[in-house]
Design a protein around this motif. Structure first.
Motif, PDB file in Angstrom:
ATOM      1  N   ALA A  43      32.208 -21.508 -31.976  1.00  0.00           N
ATOM      2  CA  ALA A  43      32.324 -20.197 -31.803  1.00  0.00           C
ATOM      3  C   ALA A  43      33.555 -20.349 -30.653  1.00  0.00           C
ATOM      4  CB  ALA A  43      31.219 -19.167 -31.339  1.00  0.00           C
ATOM      5  N   PHE A  44      34.164 -20.485 -30.667  1.00  0.00           N
ATOM      6  CA  PHE A  44      35.538 -20.254 -29.479  1.00  0.00           C
ATOM      7  C   PHE A  44      35.698 -18.834 -28.964  1.00  0.00           C
ATOM      8  CE2 PHE A  44      37.156 -23.661 -32.681  1.00  0.00           C
ATOM      9  CZ  PHE A  44      37.176 -24.757 -31.745  1.00  0.00           C
ATOM     10  N   LEU A  45      35.275 -18.876 -27.503  1.00  0.00           N
ATOM     11  CA  LEU A  45      35.478 -17.716 -26.667  1.00  0.00           C
ATOM     12  C   LEU A  45      36.732 -18.366 -25.930  1.00  0.00           C
ATOM     13  CD1 LEU A  45      32.257 -18.076 -27.890  1.00  0.00           C
ATOM     14  CD2 LEU A  45      31.652 -16.613 -25.786  1.00  0.00           C
ATOM     15  N   LEU A 101      28.446 -12.894 -18.146  1.00  0.00           N
ATOM     16  CA  LEU A 101      28.551 -12.266 -20.293  1.00  0.00           C
ATOM     17  C   LEU A 101      29.110 -13.198 -20.885  1.00  0.00           C
ATOM     18  CD1 LEU A 101      30.653  -8.759 -18.559  1.00  0.00           C
ATOM     19  CD2 LEU A 101      28.120  -8.633 -19.410  1.00  0.00           C
ATOM     20  N   TYR A 102      29.584 -14.320 -20.873  1.00  0.00           N
ATOM     21  CA  TYR A 102      30.066 -15.425 -20.925  1.00  0.00           C
ATOM     22  C   TYR A 102      28.628 -16.051 -21.589  1.00  0.00           C
ATOM     23  CZ  TYR A 102      35.312 -14.929 -21.345  1.00  0.00           C
ATOM     24  OH  TYR A 102      36.263 -14.568 -21.927  1.00  0.00           O
ATOM     25  N   ALA A 103      27.620 -15.934 -20.399  1.00  0.00           N
ATOM     26  CA  ALA A 103      26.786 -16.959 -21.142  1.00  0.00           C
ATOM     27  C   ALA A 103      25.249 -16.150 -21.751  1.00  0.00           C
ATOM     28  CB  ALA A 103      25.778 -16.991 -19.412  1.00  0.00           C
ATOM     29  N   LYS A 104      25.781 -14.629 -22.149  1.00  0.00           N
ATOM     30  CA  LYS A 104      24.939 -13.747 -22.942  1.00  0.00           C
ATOM     31  C   LYS A 104      25.867 -14.040 -24.125  1.00  0.00           C
ATOM     32  CE  LYS A 104      22.825 -10.518 -19.833  1.00  0.00           C
ATOM     33  NZ  LYS A 104      23.618  -9.114 -19.153  1.00  0.00           N
ATOM     34  N   MET A 132      27.230 -22.775 -12.558  1.00  0.00           N
ATOM     35  CA  MET A 132      26.885 -23.079 -13.851  1.00  0.00           C
ATOM     36  C   MET A 132      26.189 -23.515 -14.535  1.00  0.00           C
ATOM     37  SD  MET A 132      30.420 -21.990 -14.303  1.00  0.00           S
ATOM     38  CE  MET A 132      30.442 -22.965 -16.541  1.00  0.00           C
ATOM     39  N   TYR A 133      25.732 -24.736 -13.912  1.00  0.00           N
ATOM     40  CA  TYR A 133      24.224 -24.992 -14.116  1.00  0.00           C
ATOM     41  C   TYR A 133      23.375 -23.836 -14.417  1.00  0.00           C
ATOM     42  CZ  TYR A 133      19.822 -27.725 -15.332  1.00  0.00           C
ATOM     43  OH  TYR A 133      18.825 -28.065 -15.844  1.00  0.00           O
ATOM     44  N   ARG A 134      22.842 -23.080 -13.353  1.00  0.00           N
ATOM     45  CA  ARG A 134      22.751 -21.841 -13.351  1.00  0.00           C
ATOM     46  C   ARG A 134      22.677 -21.235 -14.504  1.00  0.00           C
ATOM     47  NH1 ARG A 134      22.890 -20.604  -8.785  1.00  0.00           N
ATOM     48  NH2 ARG A 134      24.556 -18.041  -9.040  1.00  0.00           N
ATOM     49  N   TYR A 135      23.512 -20.988 -14.849  1.00  0.00           N
ATOM     50  CA  TYR A 135      23.965 -20.310 -16.037  1.00  0.00           C
ATOM     51  C   TYR A 135      23.701 -20.736 -17.757  1.00  0.00           C
ATOM     52  CZ  TYR A 135      24.959 -16.100 -13.083  1.00  0.00           C
ATOM     53  OH  TYR A 135      24.981 -15.180 -11.779  1.00  0.00           O
ATOM     54  N   PHE A 136      24.326 -21.718 -17.394  1.00  0.00           N
ATOM     55  CA  PHE A 136      24.646 -22.898 -18.825  1.00  0.00           C
ATOM     56  C   PHE A 136      23.837 -23.358 -19.176  1.00  0.00           C
ATOM     57  CE2 PHE A 136      28.870 -20.198 -17.724  1.00  0.00           C
ATOM     58  CZ  PHE A 136      28.665 -19.355 -19.122  1.00  0.00           C
TER      59      PHE A 136
END
Length: 305
Positions: free
Chosen positions: A113-115, A184-187, A239-243
């Motif tokens: 999936a290329f976002l 939102l991208y993490a979701k 970044m670590y927290r979300y992804f």
């Protein structure tokens, strides 16, 4: 050849004396301008200026890099034919960086999936991986391409149901480094990646070494994430927290972006653990108090907050 300017000036003098003076003034200004740029006033047979006399080594390096970038762009059909739309926060990676990213997904992914990463998606070329993958993109100028899925990052809940938990790899290049955008991208990534017992209750991601080994041995495929965002120790923690990703050694080259960016992954990559030959060190012109790289690294073996 030297007779041409003098004959031209003589013909001008038949019209009016001030015309000659105006021509000479403009010609002097042109020569002064080329001198400031570090070029000689020599011209080729086709009338183009040459750069045979560049004033200093820094200028030589700059000219060489610009020419190389231009030549590289010409070799990549997407870069050659697709202009960045600054209003949509589009800043393309360099050809060398795109080559590294496409090689990375070809090595590790079965369906991607290329976002918001059209430059990487289209640079895959015609291959089975691209046919199995999808481009989730807001810019409708790409909508006629097979694999395009309209995607508004503000509404991850609107991702079509047929794509939920359908991918084992996501590539993300958010248009902003704000935490609300990253969330939102993490979701969206969580919705697109296939379901796995390694998903923590907080809704972010983890791809443990054990899971990767299991995947290669015929068990569940790992859920891999590759995302580019701002560099810096503080941002690395965000970044670590979300992804659940950590910064790579490989620095992406994004020619027209004013900040130094980083690549982050949630898995170990041999390719991305090496310096980018095009940019082995952070660009000092793109660093700032916000994106300083002197102490940005969050060690994978260390404590992550």
């Amino acid at each position: 050849n030297s007779l041409v300017p003098s004959l031209f000036i003589q013909s001008l003098s038949l019209l009016a004396p001030w015309t000659v003076l105006e021509y000479e003034k403009r010609e002097k200004a042109r020569l002064d301008f080329t001198h400031v740029l570090g070029f000689s006033s020599d011209t080729t047979e086709e009338g183009e200026m040459t750069d045979s006399k560049v004033s200093d080594p820094e200028s030589i390096l700059k000219v060489q890099m610009e020419r190389r970038q231009s030549d590289d762009d010409a070799k990549n059909p997407f870069l050659k034919h697709t202009k960045e739309d600054i209003k949509m926060y589009q800043y393309w990676y360099s050809k060398a960086t795109i080559d590294a990213l496409t090689a990375e997904v070809k090595d590790y992914a079965t369906r991607v999936a290329f976002l918001s990463t059209p430059s990487v998606y289209f640079s895959l070329g015609e291959c089975d991986l691209r046919r199995r993958s999808r481009l989730f993109e807001f810019d409708r100028k790409f909508e006629k391409a097979p694999g395009f899925v309209f995607y508004d990052y503000k509404h991850p809940e609107k991702i079509p149901k047929e794509y939920l938990h359908a991918f084992d790899y996501v590539v993300i290049d958010p248009p902003s480094v704000r935490e609300d955008v990253l969330l939102l991208y993490a979701k969206a990534a969580r919705s697109l990646l296939h379901q796995s017992s390694s998903v923590p209750k907080c809704g972010t991601f983890c791809c443990s070494r054990k899971e990767i080994i299991t995947g290669r041995g015929g068990g569940p495929l790992p859920r891999r994430i590759l995302i580019s965002s701002l560099a810096g120790e503080k941002h690395a923690k965000v970044m670590y927290r979300y992804f659940r990703v950590s910064p790579c050694v490989f620095l992406p080259t994004i020619p027209n972006l004013i900040y130094q960016y980083h690549l982050y992954t949630n898995y170990e990559s041999e390719r991305l653990s090496l310096p980018n030959p095009d940019q082995p060190e952070p660009d000092p012109n793109k660093t700032s108090a916000r994106s300083r790289l002197a102490d940005f690294m969050v060690q994978r073996s260390g404590k992550k907050n």
